[in-house]
Design a protein around this motif. Sequence first.
Motif, PDB file in Angstrom:
ATOM      1  N   ARG A  27      -8.081  14.960   0.004  1.00 24.32           N
ATOM      2  CA  ARG A  27      -7.927  13.522   0.237  1.00 24.32           C
ATOM      3  C   ARG A  27      -6.579  13.056  -0.265  1.00 24.32           C
ATOM      4  N   GLU A  28      -6.097  11.969   0.347  1.00 25.54           N
ATOM      5  CA  GLU A  28      -4.849  11.380  -0.105  1.00 25.54           C
ATOM      6  C   GLU A  28      -5.130  10.337  -1.181  1.00 25.54           C
ATOM      7  N   GLY A  36       0.118  12.038  -0.165  1.00 22.60           N
ATOM      8  CA  GLY A  36      -0.551  13.279   0.200  1.00 22.60           C
ATOM      9  C   GLY A  36      -0.200  14.348  -0.818  1.00 22.60           C
ATOM     10  N   GLU A  91       3.688   7.706   1.996  1.00 20.02           N
ATOM     11  CA  GLU A  91       3.786   6.658   3.008  1.00 20.02           C
ATOM     12  C   GLU A  91       3.833   5.313   2.290  1.00 20.02           C
ATOM     13  N   LYS A 134       0.456   5.479   0.151  1.00 18.38           N
ATOM     14  CA  LYS A 134      -0.418   6.633   0.353  1.00 18.38           C
ATOM     15  C   LYS A 134       0.360   7.879  -0.029  1.00 18.38           C
ATOM     16  N   GLU A 163       0.838  -1.192   0.000  1.00 16.99           N
ATOM     17  CA  GLU A 163       0.000   0.000   0.000  1.00 16.99           C
ATOM     18  C   GLU A 163       0.877   1.247   0.000  1.00 16.99           C
ATOM     19  N   VAL A 193      -4.501   6.655  -2.460  1.00 15.79           N
ATOM     20  CA  VAL A 193      -4.109   5.354  -1.920  1.00 15.79           C
ATOM     21  C   VAL A 193      -4.130   4.351  -3.061  1.00 15.79           C
TER      22      VAL A 193
END
Length: 75
Positions: free
Chosen positions: A12-13, A6, A61, A4, A2, A15
Amino acid sequence: MEVKIGVQHAPREIVLESSQPAEEVESAVAAALAGKSQLLSLEDEHGRKVLVPADRLAYVEIGEPAGRKVGFGAL
């Protein structure tokens, strides 16, 4: 795994589940932040590309590799 992302001035991020190794994702992010590339380009597990302008990155992330999903669903 996964990932993520930003994005500045976005509520919203982003993903996505990526099949790329963590080292490859990290090097793509580092190249975008160092100015070697104007876009962060990542590919999800379905082959779709996600492009984010490097100057709009707030954070990235990188999660652990995704395990096998359990449940009733199409494979």
